[in-house]
Design an enzyme around this catalytic site. Sequence first.
Site, short mmCIF file in Angstrom:
data_model
loop_
_atom_site.label_atom_id
_atom_site.label_comp_id
_atom_site.label_asym_id
_atom_site.label_seq_id
_atom_site.Cartn_x
_atom_site.Cartn_y
_atom_site.Cartn_z
N ASP A 47 -42.09 -29.87 7.99
CA ASP A 47 -43.06 -28.83 8.34
C ASP A 47 -43.12 -28.55 9.85
O ASP A 47 -44.19 -28.58 10.44
CB ASP A 47 -44.46 -29.23 7.85
N GLU A 254 -47.32 -20.71 0.28
CA GLU A 254 -47.85 -21.59 1.32
C GLU A 254 -47.08 -21.35 2.61
O GLU A 254 -46.19 -20.52 2.69
CB GLU A 254 -47.72 -23.06 0.90
#
Length: 354
Positions: A47, A254
Amino acid sequence: MTTNNQADIDSAKSLSHAEQIQLKDLERAKSLKQKSEPLVSHIYTADPSAHVFDGKIYIYPSHDVESEMIINDDGDHFAMNDYHVLSLDPEDFSATDHGVSLSIADVPWADKQMWAPDAAHKDGTYYFYFPARDKDGIFRIGVASGTSPTGPFTAEENYIQGTFSIDPAVYEDDDGSYYLYFGGLWGGQLQNWYDGKFNKEDKYPADNEAALPAKMAKLSSNMLELAEEPKDIIVIDENGDSITVGDNNRRFFEGPWVHKYNGVYYFSYSTGDTHKIAYATGSSPYGPFTYQGVILNPVLGWTNHHSITCYEGKWYLFYHDSSLSGGQTHLRCVKMTELIHDENGKIETVDAYD
């Protein structure tokens, strides 16, 4: 009598989507030829949120760890409990790990699962935004601050009021305004906020209805609060209609991110169960954004998550995959590659493998 083949089929049907993907990836990892190497290999990272501060690229990833949790579609196996900050050498882009910048033990309101973070800089202070489950198991977004881009960061006593779900991303506009984007489905709990408060029951619109949107709000001048109620980020198709729930090759799932190129706002995100990084464009940080295409094709691993930043006139895409762990979906590594906008502003799709 159940045959061995039938038993295998029945067993596969009982697996979660995440488990099914990992079984395939553990085999697929053996033959994939990577175009980009992991930026660090001594720890697992994922991420990556990348920014240029003081003339250098800093990366704010999550820190993957081994987990005893069962792999499931709520992401319980992503059991991260602290954050590291990476910086890149301006000459060769080699990465330095600056160690732990924030730990779950230092966040009074948080209980577990420190997922994808981001950072921002204003007036000599660096602000670090992160999601975690609170003591009631509800994902919230917290903020911490410090005087260095590498931390350590000191967390506020409570999460940012009015926030929920996961994947905070901060965009600084040309006029000095800062906007916080957030949201994620399934384990990210966005589907639990359908009436303005958290509900234990998941609720999704019908496949032909508008997809659940990411959220955003302008940040207050102190960078610690929302200056307004969260608003929906609407992604529309070429006809001006909202992308639907059933269109899972294009709908938001997301990992929201915003960058601006030639005066146009680019809203990019993960499509989740179809594993792409897609993007849409608009004329305002509030949207609406018109779908344009795919930035990054699916990578090794169950998740796909990215960021985009410009350094010395070139644009770069930061992403992760599970190549370092041989395909284990919860043990990932961050990577980078150049990102190309063509003469019309379209982004050239990236394939992570030969």
